[in-house]
Design an enzyme around this catalytic site. Structure first.
Site, PDB file in Angstrom:
ATOM      1  N   LYS A  59      12.026   2.966   5.243  1.00  0.00           N
ATOM      2  CA  LYS A  59      10.898   2.032   5.275  1.00  0.00           C
ATOM      3  C   LYS A  59      10.959   1.090   6.471  1.00  0.00           C
ATOM      4  O   LYS A  59       9.949   0.550   6.896  1.00  0.00           O
ATOM      5  CB  LYS A  59      10.829   1.248   3.966  1.00  0.00           C
ATOM      6  CG  LYS A  59      10.414   2.137   2.798  1.00  0.00           C
ATOM      7  CD  LYS A  59      10.175   1.340   1.535  1.00  0.00           C
ATOM      8  CE  LYS A  59       9.562   2.191   0.445  1.00  0.00           C
ATOM      9  NZ  LYS A  59      10.550   3.107  -0.180  1.00  0.00           N
TER      10      LYS A  59
HETATM   11  C1  LIG Z   1      10.172   4.380  -0.762  1.00  0.00           C
HETATM   12  C2  LIG Z   1      11.215   5.422  -0.774  1.00  0.00           C
HETATM   13  C3  LIG Z   1      10.894   6.780  -1.003  1.00  0.00           C
HETATM   14  C4  LIG Z   1       9.489   7.248  -1.314  1.00  0.00           C
HETATM   15  O1  LIG Z   1       8.613   7.076  -0.218  1.00  0.00           O
HETATM   16  P1  LIG Z   1       7.033   7.138  -0.458  1.00  0.00           P
HETATM   17  O2  LIG Z   1       6.439   6.774   0.853  1.00  0.00           O
HETATM   18  O3  LIG Z   1       6.738   6.116  -1.518  1.00  0.00           O
HETATM   19  O4  LIG Z   1       6.718   8.510  -0.897  1.00  0.00           O
HETATM   20  C5  LIG Z   1      11.924   7.702  -0.958  1.00  0.00           C
HETATM   21  N1  LIG Z   1      13.193   7.329  -0.732  1.00  0.00           N
HETATM   22  C6  LIG Z   1      13.541   6.046  -0.519  1.00  0.00           C
HETATM   23  C7  LIG Z   1      14.963   5.703  -0.287  1.00  0.00           C
HETATM   24  C8  LIG Z   1      12.563   5.042  -0.522  1.00  0.00           C
HETATM   25  O5  LIG Z   1      12.909   3.774  -0.314  1.00  0.00           O
END
Ligand SMILES: *Cc1c(COP(=O)(O)O)cnc(C)c1O
Length: 484
Positions: A119
């Site tokens: 993220k």
């Molecule tokens: C947020 C997250 C996901 C999922 O991502 P999306 O964009 O919501 O599909 C997967 N793995 C981790 C570690 C995350 O923080």
């Protein structure tokens, strides 16, 4: 590039307004009016650094930012500061999205940013974009977000100490892991306001949605959004699909690559879908869910229906209604806002919706999907470690497990998959550093091997957090009081 709403009831806006709007004012999601085709530029793009590539991709969508400004902003985003906790001087690699080979698979490590999760790639850019836009237009922005764990720390890291921004992040009191809590509450910058809500994640999210839907409050207090409905987050993520696919092509000589994505809110994989539409040589996306498998069920049956929330070892994917799915659905329904409104209305009133299959009876020939349960996750972590001496986090393990199941030649021969591309390489996206989830790693391997110095360093630091009741008015009052 102009932006419209999936529900068709917002006048077209430019990129900077789209970023500030977050959720569209008609309740839909913001999308670009067209998708640029880039197939004839791939030759040039291949040899670029990550920042150069990011500039080329993002400029196509952010045409209202002067190129020199955009280049500076992107260089700053993915420069030294990005590797705050993963710096080469501390054993890090100094790359935003490096690809490593692990057995038959390629893994793209997207966790080299400041909070050790993918993220960061998007939220570091978003923080800089907010700051840039506010500096030119004047005014301030108050970010309000709800987190079940991972988004909060990445959003805080993206907005801390940014001029013109205050950030309020709600998390469910006592229901995030101690590491997640410390990653948020040890950030003491004056513009960061952690709120522990005495309730569940759904309660926090409900409060956020209520305040964001209150247009009078939203305008009066300049409320902004950092959750994955913000278009800039999807946009930033498109870049690493190109970078990763180029790396795999270089290593294998393959024409096209399959990419496996562990999915919660459909944000990350939606970026892959846009990349594919733009002409990135991806033949197929492999969508992996945990036991919260609404999307796997949809891509296998065409029926999208609410289920129960399961709490799993991959909590960032414990999502019942993936907020970005509406963007995909818009395209799947032929870019028809009236039809989309009808179908979303049907979903709101009945808890389910259906789409007609495409050719060959599949819902979408370019997206295959399956889910991983707790046993699959633990098994994948154990096998990656024992066989390849490589530690993956439980979210990455969902992807790895599903990729092995749906993508190996063996499975294809046994007729378990509908794909005819079984000899193509697979790139699995690694979305978090395993050190964020040491308990799951210990459970899988019996060993205490998931450590990261940046996480160890959080122990014992001072923290700041406001505990509030599960009450929308209390959050309103806190925001008003804090910003004065
Ligand atoms: C947020 C997250 C996901 C999922 O991502 P999306 O964009 O919501 O599909 C997967 N793995 C981790 C570690 C995350 O923080």
């Amino acid at each position: 590039m102009n932006y419209v709403s999936t529900r068709g009831q917002v006048e077209p806006v430019e990129f900077q307004d789209a970023v500030l709007m977050g959720l569209a004012d008609d309740g839909g999601l913001i999308i670009p009016q067209s998708i640029p085709a880039v197939a004839d530029r791939l030759g040039d793009w291949r040899s670029m650094s990550y920042s150069e590539l990011a500039f080329e991709v993002i400029r196509l969508f952010a045409s209202d930012i002067p190129p020199d400004d955009l280049r500076e902003l992107i260089n700053r985003t993915y420069g030294e500061a990005y590797f705050l906790n993963d710096h080469p001087s501390r054993g890090g690699v100094g790359k935003v999205a490096p690809v490593v080979r692990v057995g038959e698979c390629f893994i793209q490590e997207l966790w080299h940013g400041p909070t050790l999760a993918f993220k960061d790639v998007a939220l570091q850019l978003l923080g800089n974009l907010f700051e840039y836009i506010l500096a030119r237009r004047g005014g301030r922005l108050n970010i309000l977000g709800a987190t079940s764990g991972d988004t909060g720390s990445a959003a805080i890291a993206g907005c801390r100490s940014r001029a013109g921004i205050d950030i309020f992040i709600m998390h469910p009191h006592g229901r995030v892991t101690p590491i997640q809590e410390r990653q948020m509450t040890t950030v003491l910058d004056a513009n960061v306001h952690n709120i522990a809500i005495d309730g569940s994640f759904d309660d926090s999210q409900r409060i956020m949605k209520t305040l964001a839907a209150d247009l009078r409050f939203k305008r009066k207090y300049s409320l902004g959004a950092v959750n994955s409905v913000n278009w800039a987050r999807v946009l930033a993520q498109i870049v690493y699909y190109f970078a990763g696919v180029f790396d795999v092509q270089t290593a294998t000589g393959a024409e096209t690559v399959r990419v496996c994505v562990p999915t919660g809110n459909f944000g990350d994989i939606l970026a892959g879908w846009y990349a594919m539409r733009m002409g990135c040589p991806i033949s197929q996306l492999i969508l992996a869910t945990n036991e919260n498998n609404i999307l796997a069920r949809f891509f296998n049956t065409g029926r999208y229906s609410l289920g129960e929330v399961h709490h799993t070892l991959a909590p960032a994917m414990d999502i019942q209604v993936p907020s970005n799915f509406e963007r995909y659905l818009y395209y799947r329904l032929g870019e028809d806002p009236a039809e989309l409104r009808r179908v979303m209305q049907q979903f709101a009133s009945t808890g389910s919706l259906c789409v007609e299959p495409e050719a060959e009876g599949t819902v979408d020939p370019r997206i295959v999907s399956d889910s991983a349960d707790t046993g699959n996750i633990l098994e994948a972590i154990r096998r990656a470690y024992e066989k390849y001496d490589y530690v993956i986090d439980p979210h990455t393990a969902c992807g790895w497990s599903v990729a092995e199941r749906v993508a190996t030649p063996v499975a294809a021969l046994a007729g378990e998959v509908r794909t005819a591309v079984a000899d193509e390489p697979v790139l699995c996206l690694a979305t978090a550093h395993p050190g964020k989830f040491p308990d799951a790693i210990r459970q899988a391997t019996g060993k205490d091997i998931a450590r990261h110095p940046a996480i160890d360093a959080l122990a014992g630091l001072p923290t700041r957090c406001e505990l509030l009741p599960n009450d929308e008015q209390a959050v309103r009052d806190f925001i008003i009081r804090t910003i004065g």
